[in-house]
Enzyme design. Structure first.
Site, mmCIF file in Angstrom:
data_model
loop_
_atom_site.group_PDB
_atom_site.id
_atom_site.type_symbol
_atom_site.label_atom_id
_atom_site.label_comp_id
_atom_site.label_asym_id
_atom_site.label_seq_id
_atom_site.Cartn_x
_atom_site.Cartn_y
_atom_site.Cartn_z
ATOM 1 N N ASP A 45 15.367 12.836 10.840
ATOM 2 C CA ASP A 45 14.053 13.377 10.506
ATOM 3 C C ASP A 45 13.461 14.036 11.744
ATOM 4 O OD1 ASP A 45 14.163 12.461 7.881
ATOM 5 O OD2 ASP A 45 13.282 10.528 8.391
ATOM 6 N N ASP B 97 13.938 16.450 2.434
ATOM 7 C CA ASP B 97 12.790 15.758 1.838
ATOM 8 C C ASP B 97 11.764 16.758 1.316
ATOM 9 O OD1 ASP B 97 13.988 13.390 2.646
ATOM 10 O OD2 ASP B 97 12.865 13.304 4.522
#
Length: 230
Positions: A139, A173
């Site tokens: 991330d 995401d």
């Protein structure tokens, strides 16, 4: 090409997602933060994190849970791809199909991380039994916009610090989130129309047909009872 264009969009999402993760892995240190827009506290930042769990920084710190999550992602990826193919064949709304392509691309992007990154980048948790299927998702997108301390009179969270938006996430995401949100916002438009328009309209049979007597049918006129006989 009408169907494959949706899978091309999914492939583009996968390539962008994987390229961004690999660049972050090779050119940033873990937990390093780079401010792109804003100041040191708020704005748009790159923040390198490893997420062993779910999307938006949600974690599932359990050996069985991580393996189950990876298997679930693989099954869901196959199901989404098959569903997109069938809905495209049934001529579903174009906007819905584009959204499903975004969701598919995001799902595949995170599946690649979970399945292979433990081997490619050796980023699997130390306690995992095998690097396969235990890779941690990379991330990096971080958008802290403002913070506050809740007043003490607020139930449950009174006196606690709050940062919006605190999760760190990635392109995959984001793609899933955008696809789902658009479907929810436009569901009446997407599902309010008839899915398949390939069936020709049926003819109207409500009006009875007029019967035309055949040549064999004769209608004899009764003799005139008033005629005089000679």
């Amino acid at each position: 090409m009408k169907i494959y264009k949706y899978f091309i969009l999914a492939l583009v999402v996968i390539l962008i997602d994987q390229a961004s993760k690999m660049l972050v892995h090779h050119y940033m240190d873990l937990h390093e933060e780079i401010t792109l827009i804003g100041n040191e506290r708020f704005g748009f930042k790159l923040h390198y994190l490893l997420n062993p769990g779910m999307a938006f920084g949600i974690r599932w710190n359990n050996e069985f849970g991580k393996l189950a999550l990876t298997v679930f992602r693989i099954v869901a990826m196959g199901g989404i791809g098959y569903y997109l193919w069938k809905m495209a064949q049934r001529h579903a709304h174009t906007g819905f199909l584009w959204c499903m392509a975004l969701i598919l691309g995001g799902a595949v992007g995170n599946v690649i991380d979970s399945t292979f990154y433990g081997v490619w980048f050796n980023n699997h948790p130390v306690e995992s039994s095998t690097p396969w299927f235990h890779g941690q998702v990379i991330d990096m997108l971080f958008f802290p916009l403002f913070d506050l301390t809740w007043p003490r009179w607020v139930p449950v969270v009174g006196g606690e610090y709050f940062l919006f938006f605190s999760p760190v996430f990635n392109i995959a995401d984001s793609s899933i989130f955008v696809g789902v949100v658009i479907i929810l916002l436009f569901q009446r438009r997407f599902f309010g129309e008839h899915i398949s328009d390939t069936v020709p309209p049926t003819s109207d049979t409500t009006h009875p047909e007029t019967h035309v007597p055949s040549s064999e049918e004769t209608i004899e006129k009764p003799a005139d009872s008033t005629s005089s006989s000679r």
